[in-house]
Design an enzyme around this catalytic site. Structure first.
Site, PDB file in Angstrom:
ATOM      1  N   SER A 837       0.823  -1.219   0.000  1.00  0.00           N
ATOM      2  CA  SER A 837       0.000   0.000   0.000  1.00  0.00           C
ATOM      3  C   SER A 837       0.850   1.258   0.000  1.00  0.00           C
ATOM      4  O   SER A 837       0.334   2.323   0.312  1.00  0.00           O
ATOM      5  CB  SER A 837      -0.928   0.012   1.229  1.00  0.00           C
ATOM      6  N   LYS A 880      -6.603   3.531   8.720  1.00  0.00           N
ATOM      7  CA  LYS A 880      -5.782   4.570   8.105  1.00  0.00           C
ATOM      8  C   LYS A 880      -6.462   5.940   8.188  1.00  0.00           C
ATOM      9  O   LYS A 880      -5.787   6.961   8.353  1.00  0.00           O
ATOM     10  CB  LYS A 880      -5.498   4.195   6.652  1.00  0.00           C
TER      11      LYS A 880
END
Length: 933
Positions: A837, A880
């Site tokens: 990511s 996140k």
């Protein structure tokens, strides 16, 4: 004087044998034994055995001068025997002044006695065999002294003896020993017969040890001395008592008596010492004594000790015999008593009582028990009646029936499917977690429509401290089910789940059977904690595979425990599992679960949890009253941001407990400082009142009232100063801040971009940094650091390639990547980092350095980019997002495929964020560098 041997077989079988001065065979030789000892031994032993009387012995003695006559007698006998062991023509014992030294480890050898020994030294054994061949079958037998260096004798003292050589061995031997004739050598076994006493004078050779000796003679004595006679008669009397007590010594005396000749006082003393059970040093003392009277005294002492030991032995044996006979009699009477009571019907036996207890257990819900289980119970009850109570199988059957009848067969608790009540309970126990609570309410609603709530396996996954275990307990309270928790973290034995076979000692059922017995219902809520940390057993089976049968609704209707060995219906049990990460859960097991992720709490949620739950519970646990302390919101906010940034609230709870412990100590110290002055005023007042009227009861009562009122003032919370905790004095309670701002830069420099990452502890932010190392024609390269895993290393290589392609498209005249060596680093190098990511973040960092452009302020991004520039979806959107809010980020870039995940987040999580969803990196490029246009 020489003594004739019986035969080789008799020599090997004899442990003790004896010699005498003259040849004795039977009445054919016309020799009669007339010594006092013979008379005593005849009275003890009885008639002589004629077979023993026919055996031939010979011996030598230094006091006898008729050696030639006895030798001729021996030769006459041996000429008629074909089984002679030793040669008939040998040297006299007096001729041997140099002999081999044989160490005796246990007891000394007395003249006239046989002794078999084992010779382990091959050189010494060869020397003994050679001596027999040279018609010199004599050696010196000397007792070995105890090793002064070792307090405890080893298990094999002979082994240590034969390791000694030369002077070292000589120093370990007693000086006085016995001249021994070697009568037989069979392998390493040597049979010796003692003749006379010797004393070592000097060493001749070392290996094997050969010494010079002097032949010792007894000191002259008067045979008619009354003291010697009296002592000898006492020895004989004591010998008579000893011989009456032990058949072993009686046999030795019989053998000795058959073949003894001139039995004198020295031989009497030797005989008494030889048959006594004294230790070797006491026997050696008798052997070294040359004074006949002293030798008789020493022998008499040893025999007296032998008699005393025998008396103690008899008393011990008698006491034990009486105890055993008493217990046997008591046992027989108890058995008769039980039989009589059973015949009269006054009392049932233990087996009947056990059977009645087991039947009473199952009678209330006998109709609910499955037929196959009921059949097994009946068979085991019949088996129990046939077994003896003392047998091991009886205990196995009893324990098996105890477990079978203790299970709640068909006993279910009434479930409560009230949605409003369930929501109230979940809100009482937990703040936030809207999506989790909604999913649980959906589960309860489906159960209400179906009438039952089984058929699903819920797995609560999330970082530590977010309340996974307490949520499971709340679900059980909402459904009105019994709650049972067991942890499988590190579990590697499949028997913990499926039980042991009954054939093993200490066998027990598995955890599920223990759970059903503990809760008493067949439909509890079972919380299986830490299922992601399940052990990987190979020797004791794989527990992950056993969990499939336990959890799968298609299989656990007939769950088979190895101990019970009957199917159990677990389909009504509601299983709730907890895990920190899902990657370590085996695929087949994870496929059967319904995952409910719990990402963690944002700052606002933590503040409410701390105020409404943690602070209240901690204050009550510490005994502090609400009016005694005030913790401001600014203190809690500072505590959350600077001390407890993890996803859960366990660390926050510990810090709050730390604050209240210090507050409790502060309050107690204030009360202790006020207490002495108050007590002093009370005592002064009491003294004044007592001086005024000591006999007045009214005054006494008034003083008691005053004391009570003042004591209550001390206990009043308002009497102590109120404690205030805010962000200014917070460090006094919890120390210096642990965390500083995660944002290292207000405006990120060139080549620095903030990324978003997911960890097992929740979401976090991380910076991707790039810088130019060197520049030159054709030096384009990429260097990577930061404890990166294989996936992130591959992402960095892809990012470098994509960045070169984008730079060529945007600014084809820029040769930065072709001529520059670039260093890419991810800070916090001590922390391993891996995951797909960070691709878009790395590309943006490289382009920022190559184009000399700053990235937009307050921007964070996440997502993986392919070589064609496509942005791939990622996981952990909520984590996140929370990490971005915690760092004060306003703009976030997510992959377009994650828009659905973001839309499902709670409004308070999404509030104030500018989120962009992209599917191509060119969109990220425009967002990141728009401020430079």
């Amino acid at each position: 004087m020489l003594k004739a041997l019986r035969s080789s077989s008799c020599l090997q079988q004899a442990r003790f044998a004896t010699g005498a001065s003259y040849l004795q065979t039977n009445s054919r030789h016309g020799i009669k034994l007339s010594s006092p000892f013979h008379g005593v031994s005849r009275s003890v032993i009885g008639d002589k055995n004629p077979k023993l009387a026919q055996r031939v012995f010979f011996s030598s003695d230094s006091s006898d001068a008729s050696g030639s006559d006895s030798v001729s007698a021996v030769e006459e006998v041996e000429s008629k025997s074909a089984a002679a062991i030793v040669p008939t023509v040998i040297k006299k014992p007096d001729d041997f002044l140099t002999v081999l030294a044989l160490p005796l480890p246990h007891r000394p050898l007395f003249p006239g006695f046989y002794m078999p020994i084992y010779v382990k030294d091959p050189k010494l054994l060869a020397a003994l065999v050679e001596s027999r061949k040279r018609q010199a079958p004599y050696a010196g037998a000397f007792l070995v002294k105890d090793d002064p260096g070792s307090e405890v004798t080893g298990p094999d003292p002979e082994k240590n003896i034969y390791e000694l050589k030369g002077k070292e061995l000589l120093n370990r031997l007693h000086e006085v020993g016995t001249l021994a004739q070697i009568t037989s050598i069979q392998g390493d076994q040597v049979v010796l017969i003692g003749h006379r006493r010797l004393r070592i004078t000097e060493m001749v050779s070392e290996d094997p040890l050969t010494v010079k000796v002097d032949h010792l003679k007894d000191s002259p004595y008067n045979k008619d001395d009354d003291v010697i006679k009296a002592t000898s008669f006492e020895v004989i009397s004591t010998l008579k008592d000893v011989l009456k007590t032990s058949s072993l010594w009686r046999d030795h005396v019989q053998t000795y008596n058959q073949h003894i000749g001139d039995f004198n006082y020295p031989r009497l003393a030797d005989f008494g010492a030889a048959i006594s059970g004294s230790n070797k040093l006491q026997c050696q003392e008798v052997l070294e004594e040359l004074d006949v009277y002293k030798r008789l005294r020493l022998s008499l002492e040893l025999l007296k000790k032998e008699m005393e030991i025998h008396k103690i032995q008899e008393s011990i044996a008698k006491a034990i015999e009486e105890k055993i006979s008493t217990e046997q009699r008591r046992y027989l009477l108890n058995e008769q008593y039980k039989a009589i009571k059973k015949e009269l019907g006054l009392e049932t036996d233990d087996k009947t009582a056990l059977t009645d207890k087991f039947r009473d257990r199952i009678d209330p819900y006998k109709e609910k028990i499955p037929p196959h289980v009921l059949q097994v119970i009946e068979e085991e009850l019949k088996k129990l009646q046939l077994l003896e109570a003392s047998s091991s199988e009886f205990n196995v059957t009893r324990n098996y029936l105890d477990w079978l009848t203790a299970l709640p067969w068909g006993n279910y608790s009434d479930e409560n499917f009230d949605i409003l009540r369930a929501k109230q309970i979940l809100d009482e126990d937990h703040y936030g977690l809207i999506d989790v609570k909604e999913r649980i309410l959906e589960f309860i609603a489906v159960g209400k429509l179906r009438g039952t709530s089984q058929g699903k396996i819920i797995c609560l996954s999330g970082p530590p401290g977010v309340g996974k275990t307490s949520i499971g307990r709340s679900i059980a309270r909402a459904l009105n089910r019994k709650f049972y928790r067991f942890s499988v973290g590190g579990l590697s034995d499949v028997a913990e789940i499926k039980g042991h076979r009954r054939t093993y000692v200490g066998a027990m059922p598995g955890k599920m059977v223990q759970c059903l017995k503990s809760v008493g219902t067949a439909n509890p809520l079972v919380l299986i904690d830490e299922i992601d940390k399940l052990g990987r057993g190979h020797v004791a089976g794989d527990p992950a595979s056993a969990m499939l049968e336990l959890l799968d609704p298609e299989q656990n209707a007939n769950f088979l425990d190895h101990y019970l060995d009957v199917p159990i219906d677990l389909s009504k049990v509601l299983f709730v599992c907890t895990a920190n990460v899902l990657e370590t859960i085996p695929g087949p097991l994870l496929d059967r679960m319904e995952i409910i992720p719990i990402a963690g709490y944002i700052t606002d949620e933590k503040l409410h949890i701390a105020r409404d739950y943690l602070e209240k519970n901690t204050r009550d646990a510490c005994g502090v009253k609400p009016q005694q302390v005030e913790v401001t919101d600014s203190a809690l906010l500072s505590l959350i941001e600077n001390y407890c940034r993890e996803a859960g609230v366990r660390s926050l709870q510990k810090q709050i407990e730390k604050i209240y412990r210090k507050i409790a100590l502060q309050l107690v110290r204030q009360g202790a400082q006020n207490e002495p002055s108050a007590l002093g005023s009370e005592s002064t007042q009491g003294a004044t009142e007592s001086n005024e009227s000591e006999s007045s009861s009214d005054t006494t009562e008034e003083a008691e009232v005053v004391e009570t009122s003042q004591t209550s003032d001390l206990k009043d919370p308002e009497a102590t100063e109120k404690v205030l905790v805010d962000d200014k004095n917070l460090a006094d309670y919890v120390g210096k801040p642990v965390f500083h701002a995660e944002r290292m830069y207000d405006q990120t420099p060139l080549g620095v971009v903030m990324g978003l990452a997911w960890t097992a502890m929740g979401g976090s932010t991380l910076y991707i940094e790039t810088t130019q190392v060197e520049q030159g024609e054709g030096k384009g390269a990429l260097h990577i650091t930061g404890q990166l895993g294989d996936v992130m290393k591959e992402s960095a290589q892809i990012a470098h390639t994509v960045a070169r392609a984008i730079l060529a498209a945007k600014d084809h005249e820029n040769p930065f990547f072709a001529n520059s060596k670039v260093h890419l680093h991810v800070p916090a190098g001590a922390t391993p980092k891996d995951g797909p990511s960070a691709g878009c973040t790395m590309i943006t960092s490289l382009l920022s350095l190559a184009m000399n452009k700053h990235v937009k302020k307050d921007l964070a991004m996440t997502g993986e980019v392919t070589l064609t520039g496509r942005v791939l979806p990622i996981g952990g959107v909520k984590e996140k997002t929370i990490a971005a809010r915690r760092s004060g980020v306003k703009t976030i870039i997510f992959p377009l495929a994650n828009k659905r995940d973001f839309d499902e987040l709670a409004p308070n999580v999404k509030e104030g964020l500018d989120v962009h969803f992209v599917d191509d990196y060119n969109q990220i490029f425009d967002l990141a560098f728009e401020n430079e246009k």
